[in-house]
Scaffold this motif. Structure first.
Motif, PDB file in Angstrom:
ATOM      1  N   VAL A   1      33.085  29.209   0.958  1.00 32.75           N
ATOM      2  CA  VAL A   1      32.310  30.428   1.215  1.00 32.75           C
ATOM      3  C   VAL A   1      31.819  31.029  -0.108  1.00 32.75           C
ATOM      4  N   ALA A   2      32.689  31.081  -1.104  1.00 29.05           N
ATOM      5  CA  ALA A   2      32.304  31.628  -2.408  1.00 29.05           C
ATOM      6  C   ALA A   2      31.221  30.767  -3.060  1.00 29.05           C
ATOM      7  N   LYS A   3      31.380  29.451  -2.989  1.00 29.85           N
ATOM      8  CA  LYS A   3      30.399  28.561  -3.604  1.00 29.85           C
ATOM      9  C   LYS A   3      29.056  28.661  -2.893  1.00 29.85           C
ATOM     10  N   GLN A   4      29.069  28.700  -1.563  1.00 32.13           N
ATOM     11  CA  GLN A   4      27.819  28.822  -0.820  1.00 32.13           C
ATOM     12  C   GLN A   4      27.133  30.160  -1.103  1.00 32.13           C
ATOM     13  N   ALA A   5      27.896  31.216  -1.268  1.00 29.92           N
ATOM     14  CA  ALA A   5      27.311  32.521  -1.603  1.00 29.92           C
ATOM     15  C   ALA A   5      26.692  32.479  -2.994  1.00 29.92           C
ATOM     16  N   ALA A   6      27.361  31.841  -3.937  1.00 30.15           N
ATOM     17  CA  ALA A   6      26.832  31.723  -5.298  1.00 30.15           C
ATOM     18  C   ALA A   6      25.531  30.907  -5.288  1.00 30.15           C
ATOM     19  N   ILE A   7      25.516  29.867  -4.507  1.00 28.95           N
ATOM     20  CA  ILE A   7      24.306  29.038  -4.395  1.00 28.95           C
ATOM     21  C   ILE A   7      23.177  29.851  -3.785  1.00 28.95           C
ATOM     22  N   GLU A   8      23.474  30.568  -2.711  1.00 26.41           N
ATOM     23  CA  GLU A   8      22.454  31.357  -2.027  1.00 26.41           C
ATOM     24  C   GLU A   8      21.859  32.430  -2.939  1.00 26.41           C
ATOM     25  N   ALA A   9      22.649  32.953  -3.863  1.00 24.81           N
ATOM     26  CA  ALA A   9      22.169  34.002  -4.762  1.00 24.81           C
ATOM     27  C   ALA A   9      21.217  33.474  -5.840  1.00 24.81           C
ATOM     28  N   CYS A  10      21.183  32.178  -6.034  1.00 21.84           N
ATOM     29  CA  CYS A  10      20.343  31.591  -7.085  1.00 21.84           C
ATOM     30  C   CYS A  10      18.871  31.650  -6.709  1.00 21.84           C
ATOM     31  N   THR A  11      18.046  31.861  -7.710  1.00 21.89           N
ATOM     32  CA  THR A  11      16.600  31.875  -7.504  1.00 21.89           C
ATOM     33  C   THR A  11      15.874  30.861  -8.379  1.00 21.89           C
ATOM     34  N   THR A  12      16.617  30.168  -9.271  1.00 18.23           N
ATOM     35  CA  THR A  12      15.995  29.193 -10.175  1.00 18.23           C
ATOM     36  C   THR A  12      16.831  27.917 -10.242  1.00 18.23           C
ATOM     37  N   HIS A  13      16.210  26.864 -10.682  1.00 14.50           N
ATOM     38  CA  HIS A  13      16.939  25.604 -10.901  1.00 14.50           C
ATOM     39  C   HIS A  13      17.981  25.784 -11.998  1.00 14.50           C
TER      40      HIS A  13
END
Length: 129
Positions: free
Chosen positions: A111-123
């Motif tokens: 859940v934490a990793k998916q949230a961190a991924i979702e928060a990203c806006t750049t490569h």
């Protein structure tokens, strides 16, 4: 790597990575090379190849495409879910050593990793995960 292309009536009929028994120059067989531009892993991919039959040797050309941040995020979130599923599968294999706390720890990590991924806006941000 050397390739061999059989061209008959202006169309590619066969592509081999071993020399044809007829030999190059016979029965339409020609030498060929791959033209594969460098890509940035996770940011670009290869499309289907095409042939330049006017070149000598024949060129097997790979074009590239850009991977969007959204598409990359989807793949990374799926991978995080797969990592969690691996822990679940491992725990389910042996009921005598089943550890519900290990599954919960893995779930929280996912859940934490998916949230961190979702928060990203750049490569670049995705690269840092």
């Amino acid at each position: 790597m050397t390739h061999y292309v059989q061209v008959l009536n202006g169309e590619v009929k066969s592509v081999w990575d071993t020399p044809p028994s007829e030999g190059v120059g016979n029965n339409g067989w020609r030498n060929a090379v791959e033209v594969r531009p460098a890509i940035q892993a996770g940011r670009q991919g290869y499309t289907a190849h095409r042939f330049d039959l006017n070149a000598n040797p024949v060129q097997i050309i790979w074009d590239t495409y850009e991977i969007s941040v959204a598409d990359r995020k989807g793949g990374m979130k799926s991978n995080a879910g797969f990592e969690f599923q691996q822990v679940v599968n491992q725990q389910a294999r042996n009921p005598e050593t089943y550890d519900a706390a290990a599954i919960e720890t893995a779930r929280q990590a996912m859940v934490a990793k998916q949230a961190a991924i979702e928060a990203c806006t750049t490569h670049d941000q995705l690269d840092a995960i």
